[in-house]
Design a protein around this motif. Structure first.
Motif, PDB file in Angstrom:
ATOM      1  N   LEU A 259       0.824  -1.219   0.000  1.00  0.00           N
ATOM      2  CA  LEU A 259       0.000   0.000   0.000  1.00  0.00           C
ATOM      3  C   LEU A 259       0.852   1.261   0.000  1.00  0.00           C
ATOM      4  O   LEU A 259       0.383   2.340  -0.351  1.00  0.00           O
ATOM      5  CB  LEU A 259      -0.912   0.028   1.240  1.00  0.00           C
ATOM      6  N   LEU A 260       2.127   1.131   0.414  1.00  0.00           N
ATOM      7  CA  LEU A 260       3.004   2.298   0.505  1.00  0.00           C
ATOM      8  C   LEU A 260       3.594   2.701  -0.841  1.00  0.00           C
ATOM      9  O   LEU A 260       4.143   3.788  -0.977  1.00  0.00           O
ATOM     10  CB  LEU A 260       4.145   2.023   1.492  1.00  0.00           C
ATOM     11  N   GLU A 261       3.469   1.828  -1.838  1.00  0.00           N
ATOM     12  CA  GLU A 261       3.976   2.167  -3.170  1.00  0.00           C
ATOM     13  C   GLU A 261       3.257   3.411  -3.698  1.00  0.00           C
ATOM     14  O   GLU A 261       2.116   3.680  -3.332  1.00  0.00           O
ATOM     15  CB  GLU A 261       3.713   1.010  -4.152  1.00  0.00           C
ATOM     16  N   ALA A 262       3.946   4.148  -4.570  1.00  0.00           N
ATOM     17  CA  ALA A 262       3.333   5.342  -5.157  1.00  0.00           C
ATOM     18  C   ALA A 262       2.073   4.956  -5.939  1.00  0.00           C
ATOM     19  O   ALA A 262       1.062   5.637  -5.899  1.00  0.00           O
ATOM     20  CB  ALA A 262       4.331   6.058  -6.054  1.00  0.00           C
ATOM     21  N   ILE A 287       1.278  15.415  14.082  1.00  0.00           N
ATOM     22  CA  ILE A 287       2.696  15.143  13.849  1.00  0.00           C
ATOM     23  C   ILE A 287       3.489  16.185  14.631  1.00  0.00           C
ATOM     24  O   ILE A 287       3.287  17.386  14.448  1.00  0.00           O
ATOM     25  CB  ILE A 287       3.046  15.263  12.344  1.00  0.00           C
ATOM     26  N   GLY A 288       4.368  15.725  15.511  1.00  0.00           N
ATOM     27  CA  GLY A 288       5.058  16.617  16.449  1.00  0.00           C
ATOM     28  C   GLY A 288       6.141  17.483  15.835  1.00  0.00           C
ATOM     29  O   GLY A 288       6.486  17.353  14.656  1.00  0.00           O
ATOM     30  N   ALA A 291       9.187  15.407  14.787  1.00  0.00           N
ATOM     31  CA  ALA A 291       8.855  14.122  14.164  1.00  0.00           C
ATOM     32  C   ALA A 291       9.312  14.081  12.710  1.00  0.00           C
ATOM     33  O   ALA A 291       9.503  15.116  12.074  1.00  0.00           O
ATOM     34  CB  ALA A 291       7.354  13.899  14.229  1.00  0.00           C
ATOM     35  N   THR A 292       9.479  12.871  12.209  1.00  0.00           N
ATOM     36  CA  THR A 292       9.716  12.657  10.777  1.00  0.00           C
ATOM     37  C   THR A 292       8.777  11.546  10.320  1.00  0.00           C
ATOM     38  O   THR A 292       8.736  10.497  10.957  1.00  0.00           O
ATOM     39  CB  THR A 292      11.168  12.209  10.522  1.00  0.00           C
ATOM     40  N   VAL A 293       8.031  11.804   9.264  1.00  0.00           N
ATOM     41  CA  VAL A 293       7.180  10.747   8.705  1.00  0.00           C
ATOM     42  C   VAL A 293       7.449  10.681   7.209  1.00  0.00           C
ATOM     43  O   VAL A 293       7.299  11.674   6.502  1.00  0.00           O
ATOM     44  CB  VAL A 293       5.680  11.032   8.941  1.00  0.00           C
ATOM     45  N   GLU A 294       7.895   9.538   6.759  1.00  0.00           N
ATOM     46  CA  GLU A 294       8.189   9.363   5.339  1.00  0.00           C
ATOM     47  C   GLU A 294       7.583   8.073   4.838  1.00  0.00           C
ATOM     48  O   GLU A 294       7.681   7.036   5.496  1.00  0.00           O
ATOM     49  CB  GLU A 294       9.706   9.261   5.132  1.00  0.00           C
ATOM     50  N   ARG A 295       7.018   8.117   3.661  1.00  0.00           N
ATOM     51  CA  ARG A 295       6.541   6.935   2.961  1.00  0.00           C
ATOM     52  C   ARG A 295       5.771   6.022   3.913  1.00  0.00           C
ATOM     53  O   ARG A 295       6.146   4.880   4.152  1.00  0.00           O
ATOM     54  CB  ARG A 295       7.735   6.198   2.343  1.00  0.00           C
ATOM     55  N   SER A 296       4.703   6.583   4.469  1.00  0.00           N
ATOM     56  CA  SER A 296       3.935   5.840   5.466  1.00  0.00           C
ATOM     57  C   SER A 296       2.467   6.181   5.348  1.00  0.00           C
ATOM     58  O   SER A 296       2.088   7.145   4.675  1.00  0.00           O
ATOM     59  CB  SER A 296       4.412   6.204   6.873  1.00  0.00           C
ATOM     60  N   ILE A 297       1.655   5.372   6.029  1.00  0.00           N
ATOM     61  CA  ILE A 297       0.223   5.632   6.126  1.00  0.00           C
ATOM     62  C   ILE A 297      -0.091   5.854   7.594  1.00  0.00           C
ATOM     63  O   ILE A 297       0.313   5.057   8.445  1.00  0.00           O
ATOM     64  CB  ILE A 297      -0.562   4.441   5.541  1.00  0.00           C
ATOM     65  N   ILE A 298      -0.785   6.957   7.899  1.00  0.00           N
ATOM     66  CA  ILE A 298      -1.077   7.292   9.293  1.00  0.00           C
ATOM     67  C   ILE A 298      -2.585   7.541   9.431  1.00  0.00           C
ATOM     68  O   ILE A 298      -3.178   8.183   8.570  1.00  0.00           O
ATOM     69  CB  ILE A 298      -0.337   8.578   9.742  1.00  0.00           C
ATOM     70  N   CYS A 299      -3.172   7.048  10.516  1.00  0.00           N
ATOM     71  CA  CYS A 299      -4.626   7.177  10.699  1.00  0.00           C
ATOM     72  C   CYS A 299      -4.994   8.182  11.776  1.00  0.00           C
ATOM     73  O   CYS A 299      -4.168   8.602  12.574  1.00  0.00           O
ATOM     74  CB  CYS A 299      -5.222   5.823  11.051  1.00  0.00           C
TER      75      CYS A 299
END
Lengths: 380, 367
Positions: A259-262, A287-288, A291-299
């Motif tokens: 699911l993380l694919e483009a 997101i703090g 923080a670092t968020v890359e190539r992810s899914i967040i709910c």
């Protein structure tokens, strides 16, 4: 009750034992998938998008979380005044009570439920596959072919074919041979575990199968071979979209990482046939500052203060300051405390990876680390 | 405890919010990534087990009705009780500042007379706070009050359009003013009133329908027992672009979120079933609230991003509120911007507002 053209019966009673700790407390259909979804969401959403408004959900193994999640079906618009969703657990009769002994036996015990709706056709589904499918197309095919039964099939790689129920068909897509997990497959059309029966045919074959002491009461092993041996019109309907069984930890993990694919093979963002879920009322995620968020899914409901890369973060998850989450799946309510590390792992619902702990699986060819719902993992 | 029913007033004059309220009522103004302002009073009523809610509707009610639906999300889709939609009236010049138009109550008197509740919570729809009315109702009953006004002690500038209370040593309200007087007790547009007393007001002032319910309460302070209840959690008030921006940015403060989004008293809203948010390899997000359905590949700092927003690579968004279904192209720069729903910002566009004067982008515009 108004007569229905087609109603669905969804088999949701299996344990899914190959998912290990994930199904220790709950049935497989209610295991979280893709952050905010549960596996059964996909089949239920397909029903409503296919205008099937009557769905019987057959439950047996640890149904409490599943029952609470399904509630009255309103999350999938299945709270219809004539029809709707009904949970069907095993029950007692004047001759005693029994568990559902197999998939066909579960339907057999609910013949009376189906008769209430007097349907022309019955769609049999299982609640453990990830896919988007318009069952109407299959129903139209089934009607056009004047089939007694239609099986949805998907083309698989010849080297994987031995893992599936394989259908051999003629030019007209009529099934001439069915082999369950064949050693030397002569076709690549695999059964998806999705069947449409004419109700009169299904009822008759269920009664016959029930009286056969040698039957294991299973659709794949017993019912389909019986229909073929009776030379009934059994057809295969080819499905071209994405379909994934997530029966093992590896397939469950890989399907989500995809699911993380483009351009993922399975697109949750596609607006037609949106997947419905019994979603909670959490606020959007935060997101703090560091923080670092890359190539992810967040709910929704999650708070990310640390680093999250290449991961799926479910609803109401907390990732503390200085924590690192990589190539992992955090199920709803999971907590990764400050400075903890989670790499190539699946963290169960409301499980806690405590401060400074390192919960990591091996590299590509090794096992994925897994911790079950509500468990705690402490620093060694 | 006596049975409580609720009335939410959404019939406001909202000229100070410019384009944001051009085709929607203030009550349905999007807020906090996935909410509408009316979610807060409605959720407070739900969390207080209030099972009958009358909503005095604004003139422009399409967007609000779309959001409220049958009331399932707030537990108001019921056989007994539930939502009652009460028509509001058109504004006149004299009532420009009004929130609880008396004539809206008078014309909907049957809702008040027929309802089952002996106590009525009346709430506006531009204040954001999380409260359990039941504990206040218990105090209201114990004190023998006819009316209890809920307030918060805070610094509020003089021309804010808020009402302020003077409270005596016995907790009784002695004056209601338009300007703060020293220690400002700001009325939170929320009150509990005995049903009989509300009906009294409607009878006494039947001929003076241009008044606001608060005017009538202010006139009768010497004869009617009007008490005050201090609320000490976070309370935001939205009546201008600046206050909208400030309240939005308040949400980036952990303490504010903790006081607003309490697990036992969740804020409910219409579910949209968007996919989860997806972060692509070039995403760089700091101190922001991000909603489901977003696809982010750019820089985002100190922002509130609503559902289904796409932020492309190289874009940089700071201190902004981006509403649902907005597409922000590559290398766009935005600072202090409020962008309404369905906006399309073409690659390379740069827009800089200021904190006090944010730039607003009209719904469905293409820039």
């Amino acid at each position: 009750m108004r007569k229905k053209e087609c109603i669905a019966m969804l088999l949701a009673g299996g344990q899914g034992s190959r998912l290990g700790a994930l199904t220790r407390k709950t049935a497989k259909p209610v295991v979280a998938f893709g952050g905010k979804y549960r596996i059964i969401d996909f089949s239920l959403s397909n029903c409503v998008h296919s205008n099937i408004d009557t769905v019987g959900v057959l439950t047996q193994y640890k149904p409490l979380v599943l029952n609470a999640y399904l509630a009255n079906g309103s999350a999938w618009d299945l709270d219809s005044p004539d029809g709707g969703m009904h949970i069907l657990p095993p029950f007692e009769t004047e001759v005693g009570g029994e568990w559902y002994k197999g998939t066909a036996d579960a339907i057999y015990h609910n013949i009376d439920f189906i008769e209430q709706y007097d349907p022309t056709h019955v769609l049999i589904l299982s609640g453990d596959h990830i896919y988007k499918m318009d069952y109407n197309e299959m129903l139209q095919f089934h009607i056009e072919k004047e089939a007694a039964m239609t099986v949805a099939v998907i083309d698989v790689d010849i080297k994987d074919a031995h893992r599936f129920g394989i259908m051999s068909v003629d030019d007209n897509m009529q099934v001439v041979k069915f082999s369950e997990k064949p050693k030397n497959p002569d076709s690549t059309l695999a059964s998806m575990g999705i069947y449409i029966f004419r109700w009169d045919v299904l009822k008759k074959v269920l009664l016959e199968d029930h009286d056969d002491p040698n039957s294991s009461k299973d659709f794949g092993k017993d019912v389909i071979p019986r229909l073929i041996s009776q030379e009934q019109r059994v057809f295969a309907h080819r499905f071209d979209g994405y379909w994934q069984d997530v029966g093992t930890i590896e397939s469950y993990y890989e399907a989500q990482m995809n699911l993380l694919e483009a351009e993922p093979a399975f697109n949750l963002f596609d607006d037609d046939m949106r997947v419905f879920s019994n979603s909670n009322v959490f606020p959007p995620h935060y997101i703090g500052k560091n923080a670092t968020v890359e190539r992810s899914i967040i709910c929704n409901g999650s708070t990310i203060l640390g680093i999250v890369k290449n991961s799926i973060v479910g609803t109401d998850v907390s990732v503390g300051e200085g924590a690192l989450v990589e190539e992992s799946i955090l199920l709803p309510g999971a907590v990764v405390e400050e400075n903890a590390r989670v790499i190539r792992a699946i963290v169960g619902e409301e499980a806690v990876i405590e401060k400074n702990a390192c919960f990591c699986g091996g590299n590509k060819d090794h096992k994925i680390a897994l911790i079950g719902d509500k468990e705690h993992f402490v620093s060694a | 405890m006596k049975d409580i029913m609720g009335i939410i007033c959404t019939n406001y004059n909202d000229d100070d919010l410019n384009q944001l309220t051009e085709d929607r009522a203030l009550a349905s103004l999007p807020f906090g990534g996935r909410y509408r302002l009316v979610d807060f009073p409605l959720s407070n009523m739900k969390n207080s087990d209030i099972r009958t809610v009358g909503i005095i509707m604004p003139y422009m009610y399409r967007s609000l009705m779309d959001h409220l639906g049958g009331g399932k999300e707030w537990n108001q889709y019921r056989k007994v009780g539930g939502f009652f939609f009460l028509p509001g009236s058109i504004y006149g010049l004299k009532t420009a500042r009004s929130k609880f138009l008396l004539r809206d109550f008078i014309s909907n008197r049957p809702f008040v007379t027929r309802g089952s509740g002996d106590l009525i919570v009346i709430s506006g729809s531009n204040k954001i706070f999380n409260i359990d009315y039941r504990s206040i109702a218990r105090e209201h009953e114990a004190s023998g009050a006819d009316v209890t006004l809920i307030y918060k002690r805070s610094y509020i500038p003089a021309d804010s359009g808020e009402l302020f209370l003077d409270i005596n040593d016995f907790g009784r309200v002695s004056n209601i003013m338009h300007e703060p007087d020293g220690d400002a007790c700001c009325f939170l547009d929320t009150l509990i009133i005995n049903r009989e007393m509300l009906l009294n007001y409607l009878n006494w002032y039947e001929a003076l329908t241009y008044l606001d319910l608060m005017d009538t309460i202010a006139e009768t302070l010497s004869t009617v027992k009007v008490f005050a209840y201090e609320f000490d959690g976070y309370a935001g008030s939205i009546n201008s672009l600046k206050t909208y921006m400030n309240c939005s940015i308040d949400l980036l403060d952990e303490n504010v979120r903790d006081e607003l989004f309490i697990p036992e008293r969740q804020i409910s809203t219409k579910a949209q079933d968007s996919a989860p948010a997806k972060y692509l390899p070039h995403a760089h997000v700091r101190n922001s609230i991000i909603s489901s359905g977003c696809i982010i590949d750019g820089d985002v700092e100190d922002c509130i991003i609503f559902r289904d927003v796409i932020i492309e690579r190289g874009a940089s968004i700071k201190n902004s509120v981006i509403m649902a279904h907005t597409v922000i192209g590559e290398n766009v720069c935005l600072e202090n911007v409020i962008s309404d729903k369905y906006v399309h910002i073409q690659p390379g566009v740069k827009l800089f507002g200021s904190c006090d004067n944010p730039i607003t982008i009209e719904k469905r515009s293409n820039i």
